[in-house]
Write a protein that holds these residues in place. Structure first.
Motif, PDB file in Angstrom:
ATOM      1  N   ALA A  42      13.519  39.592 135.165  1.00 29.64           N
ATOM      2  CA  ALA A  42      13.296  40.756 136.034  1.00 29.64           C
ATOM      3  C   ALA A  42      14.106  40.630 137.318  1.00 29.64           C
ATOM      4  CB  ALA A  42      11.810  40.891 136.349  1.00 29.64           C
ATOM      5  N   ARG A  43      14.157  39.412 137.868  1.00 28.11           N
ATOM      6  CA  ARG A  43      14.923  39.192 139.104  1.00 28.11           C
ATOM      7  C   ARG A  43      16.410  39.415 138.873  1.00 28.11           C
ATOM      8  NH1 ARG A  43      13.050  34.533 139.988  1.00 28.11           N
ATOM      9  NH2 ARG A  43      14.863  33.147 139.759  1.00 28.11           N
ATOM     10  N   ILE A  44      16.905  38.946 137.729  1.00 23.13           N
ATOM     11  CA  ILE A  44      18.321  39.112 137.402  1.00 23.13           C
ATOM     12  C   ILE A  44      18.643  40.590 137.172  1.00 23.13           C
ATOM     13  CG2 ILE A  44      20.058  38.653 135.627  1.00 23.13           C
ATOM     14  CD1 ILE A  44      18.742  35.869 135.321  1.00 23.13           C
ATOM     15  N   GLU A  45      17.806  41.275 136.438  1.00 21.25           N
ATOM     16  CA  GLU A  45      18.054  42.692 136.162  1.00 21.25           C
ATOM     17  C   GLU A  45      18.028  43.513 137.441  1.00 21.25           C
ATOM     18  OE1 GLU A  45      15.099  43.603 133.277  1.00 21.25           O
ATOM     19  OE2 GLU A  45      16.300  42.870 131.572  1.00 21.25           O
ATOM     20  N   ALA A  61      30.570  44.737 141.041  1.00 20.20           N
ATOM     21  CA  ALA A  61      30.207  43.341 141.236  1.00 20.20           C
ATOM     22  C   ALA A  61      30.626  42.498 140.033  1.00 20.20           C
ATOM     23  CB  ALA A  61      28.704  43.215 141.454  1.00 20.20           C
ATOM     24  N   LYS A  62      30.710  41.182 140.270  1.00 18.25           N
ATOM     25  CA  LYS A  62      30.990  40.245 139.183  1.00 18.25           C
ATOM     26  C   LYS A  62      29.760  39.385 138.946  1.00 18.25           C
ATOM     27  CE  LYS A  62      34.915  38.857 138.110  1.00 18.25           C
ATOM     28  NZ  LYS A  62      36.190  38.103 137.948  1.00 18.25           N
ATOM     29  N   ILE A  63      29.764  38.677 137.827  1.00 16.19           N
ATOM     30  CA  ILE A  63      28.563  37.974 137.389  1.00 16.19           C
ATOM     31  C   ILE A  63      28.118  36.899 138.381  1.00 16.19           C
ATOM     32  CG2 ILE A  63      29.819  36.287 135.993  1.00 16.19           C
ATOM     33  CD1 ILE A  63      27.516  36.561 133.926  1.00 16.19           C
ATOM     34  N   HIS A  64      29.080  36.234 139.058  1.00  9.90           N
ATOM     35  CA  HIS A  64      28.674  35.187 139.992  1.00  9.90           C
ATOM     36  C   HIS A  64      27.932  35.761 141.194  1.00  9.90           C
ATOM     37  CE1 HIS A  64      32.484  36.291 142.041  1.00  9.90           C
ATOM     38  NE2 HIS A  64      31.869  35.864 143.124  1.00  9.90           N
ATOM     39  N   GLU A  65      28.222  37.029 141.547  1.00  9.01           N
ATOM     40  CA  GLU A  65      27.498  37.669 142.651  1.00  9.01           C
ATOM     41  C   GLU A  65      26.059  37.977 142.253  1.00  9.01           C
ATOM     42  OE1 GLU A  65      30.755  40.208 145.065  1.00  9.01           O
ATOM     43  OE2 GLU A  65      30.641  40.711 142.922  1.00  9.01           O
ATOM     44  N   VAL A  66      25.881  38.382 141.003  1.00 11.86           N
ATOM     45  CA  VAL A  66      24.522  38.612 140.495  1.00 11.86           C
ATOM     46  C   VAL A  66      23.744  37.306 140.499  1.00 11.86           C
ATOM     47  CG1 VAL A  66      23.159  39.361 138.504  1.00 11.86           C
ATOM     48  CG2 VAL A  66      25.281  40.560 139.080  1.00 11.86           C
ATOM     49  N   ALA A  67      24.392  36.231 140.040  1.00  9.68           N
ATOM     50  CA  ALA A  67      23.735  34.925 140.012  1.00  9.68           C
ATOM     51  C   ALA A  67      23.327  34.484 141.412  1.00  9.68           C
ATOM     52  CB  ALA A  67      24.677  33.890 139.387  1.00  9.68           C
ATOM     53  N   GLN A  68      24.216  34.702 142.385  1.00  4.45           N
ATOM     54  CA  GLN A  68      23.900  34.319 143.765  1.00  4.45           C
ATOM     55  C   GLN A  68      22.746  35.138 144.308  1.00  4.45           C
ATOM     56  OE1 GLN A  68      27.142  34.914 146.514  1.00  4.45           O
ATOM     57  NE2 GLN A  68      26.367  33.389 147.943  1.00  4.45           N
ATOM     58  N   ALA A  69      22.766  36.446 144.036  1.00  2.75           N
ATOM     59  CA  ALA A  69      21.689  37.314 144.537  1.00  2.75           C
ATOM     60  C   ALA A  69      20.350  36.986 143.898  1.00  2.75           C
ATOM     61  CB  ALA A  69      22.055  38.775 144.277  1.00  2.75           C
ATOM     62  N   ALA A  70      20.367  36.585 142.629  1.00  3.49           N
ATOM     63  CA  ALA A  70      19.122  36.283 141.921  1.00  3.49           C
ATOM     64  C   ALA A  70      18.692  34.833 142.097  1.00  3.49           C
ATOM     65  CB  ALA A  70      19.278  36.600 140.437  1.00  3.49           C
ATOM     66  N   GLY A  71      19.547  34.030 142.666  1.00  2.64           N
ATOM     67  CA  GLY A  71      19.209  32.633 142.889  1.00  2.64           C
ATOM     68  C   GLY A  71      19.194  31.799 141.624  1.00  2.64           C
ATOM     69  N   LEU A  91      23.489  45.610 142.528  1.00  2.26           N
ATOM     70  CA  LEU A  91      24.913  45.349 142.758  1.00  2.26           C
ATOM     71  C   LEU A  91      25.817  46.196 141.873  1.00  2.26           C
ATOM     72  CD1 LEU A  91      24.791  41.455 143.040  1.00  2.26           C
ATOM     73  CD2 LEU A  91      25.209  43.062 144.894  1.00  2.26           C
ATOM     74  N   ASP A  92      25.210  47.035 141.056  1.00  4.45           N
ATOM     75  CA  ASP A  92      25.966  47.894 140.129  1.00  4.45           C
ATOM     76  C   ASP A  92      26.826  47.052 139.203  1.00  4.45           C
ATOM     77  OD1 ASP A  92      26.779  50.296 139.007  1.00  4.45           O
ATOM     78  OD2 ASP A  92      28.497  50.514 140.340  1.00  4.45           O
ATOM     79  N   TYR A  93      26.206  45.992 138.666  1.00  3.60           N
ATOM     80  CA  TYR A  93      26.912  45.109 137.738  1.00  3.60           C
ATOM     81  C   TYR A  93      26.740  45.622 136.319  1.00  3.60           C
ATOM     82  CZ  TYR A  93      27.983  41.098 134.792  1.00  3.60           C
ATOM     83  OH  TYR A  93      28.494  40.282 133.820  1.00  3.60           O
ATOM     84  N   ALA A  94      27.867  45.807 135.629  1.00  6.97           N
ATOM     85  CA  ALA A  94      27.832  46.258 134.240  1.00  6.97           C
ATOM     86  C   ALA A  94      28.642  45.290 133.399  1.00  6.97           C
ATOM     87  CB  ALA A  94      28.403  47.664 134.111  1.00  6.97           C
ATOM     88  N   PRO A  95      27.988  44.494 132.548  1.00  7.75           N
ATOM     89  CA  PRO A  95      28.709  43.484 131.761  1.00  7.75           C
ATOM     90  C   PRO A  95      29.472  44.087 130.602  1.00  7.75           C
ATOM     91  CG  PRO A  95      26.383  43.467 131.185  1.00  7.75           C
ATOM     92  CD  PRO A  95      26.538  44.475 132.295  1.00  7.75           C
ATOM     93  N   ASN A  96      30.543  44.814 130.918  1.00  7.52           N
ATOM     94  CA  ASN A  96      31.292  45.499 129.856  1.00  7.52           C
ATOM     95  C   ASN A  96      31.908  44.537 128.855  1.00  7.52           C
ATOM     96  OD1 ASN A  96      30.736  47.917 131.094  1.00  7.52           O
ATOM     97  ND2 ASN A  96      32.575  47.866 132.356  1.00  7.52           N
TER      98      ASN A  96
END
Length: 339
Positions: free
Chosen positions: A34-37, A2-12, A43-48
């Motif tokens: 907590a919602r973001i994490e 996943a990319k960061i914008h997908e995490v943002a969308q999922a977490a609102g 989404l298996d997001y890893a901010p490498n």
């Protein structure tokens, strides 16, 4: 991946809030964190890339993916490579040039090896294979060009549709009722994103203005000069008194030769406007007015977006179009027949 914008969308939340929460650079409420994490884990997001920055291991290299195919017009494409390199150096970044004809291969290699902090995608195709890869890798990516599917991407480019439309309006305002467009070879309309946008902007503006519009590509047997002269001749034979040129400099010169050899004058008999040219249209024996494509403008903005992404406050995805400007070199006038 996943990319960061997908995490943002999922977490609102916004992308910047995700960045703050995962980097700890600014305070975020416990509930939001907590919602973001949870979204990042789901989404298996890893901010490498972010981890490299926080660890002080940024490479200070930007990768440019520019596939050099057999039909590539090197002067035009290298103008974008140079403009990107200058913009990168201005921001203390060096450049790694990826010229694989299979464009996604080099991009994937950079993403998995940590060789660069971000990627600039050049020579974008309508159905570019690098689009899906950009969505999967965890490196900020900026497209100089607009693929058909731009959802979730950062894209910058000249507003080619508007440039072509404005050029049509210039001709119509001058009194031209039959106009023509000389375009690229047919392959360009499958392999590059901008020729179809010029063609479509031209057609839409002509239809809205109620004028007859002809279109010719550089197709058939022969070299560029032969094909360009043939295309221009067909437009003139069809009654066109105003012509748009969206083709390389060699084709521009050939069109001017065809006009001259027919005993016609620019702009008294034929008005000509160049659209999306990266070369100096004022340097021809007959200077041409133009809506130019300025690589510096697009590449400066692409690098700016990447640098902003790497600062921990990534910009929102979206298409950013640069407004066209008109260079008046005196090649447009009311045709003799309409005076």
């Amino acid at each position: 991946m996943a990319k960061i914008h997908e995490v943002a969308q999922a977490a609102g939340v916004s992308i910047s809030t995700v960045s703050y929460a995962l980097s700890g650079k600014r305070p975020v409420s416990a509930a939001t964190r907590a919602r973001i994490e949870a979204a990042a884990q789901a989404l298996d997001y890893a901010p490498n890339a972010g981890a490299r920055m926080l660890a002080g291991r940024r490479t200070h290299i930007l990768a440019l993916t520019e596939p050099l195919r057999p039909d590539t017009h090197a002067p035009t494409h290298m103008a974008f490579v140079l403009a990107s390199s200058i913009a990168a150096r201005r921001n203390d970044y060096d450049v790694l040039l990826l010229t694989d004809e299979q464009a996604s291969a080099g991009m994937r290699r950079v993403a998995t090896s940590g060789l660069a902090d971000g990627i600039i995608v050049l020579d974008v195709a309508p159905d570019d294979e690098r689009v899906e890869l950009a969505r999967r890798i965890d490196l900020p990516t900026a497209f100089v060009g607009v693929p058909d599917d731009s959802e979730g991407l950062m894209c910058v480019d000249l507003d080619f549709e508007r440039a072509a439309g404005d050029a049509v309006d210039k001709l119509v305002t001058a009194g031209h009722q039959v106009i023509g467009l000389v375009g690229h070879a047919p392959s360009a309309y499958q392999l590059s994103n901008f020729p179809p946008r010029v063609r479509d902007g031209y057609s839409a503006a002509a239809q809205a203005a109620g004028v007859r519009a002809e279109f010719r590509m550089l197709e058939g047997e022969g070299d560029v000069q032969t094909l360009a002269r043939r295309a221009a001749g067909e437009l003139l034979d069809a009654g066109a008194t105003g012509i748009l040129l969206h083709c390389h400099d060699t084709a521009h010169a050939a069109v001017l030769s065809e006009v001259h050899d027919r005993g016609l004058e620019v702009p008294q008999d034929v008005s000509i406007i160049s659209v999306g040219s990266t070369f100096d249209t004022g340097a021809f024996a007959t200077p041409l007015s133009a809506y130019p494509l300025v690589p510096k403008l697009s590449c400066d903005l692409a690098v700016e977006l990447l640098v902003q992404s790497l600062s921990g406050e990534p910009p929102e995805p979206g298409v950013r179009l640069i407004a066209p400007t008109y260079l008046d070199n005196g090649s447009v006038a009311t045709p003799r027949a309409a005076r």
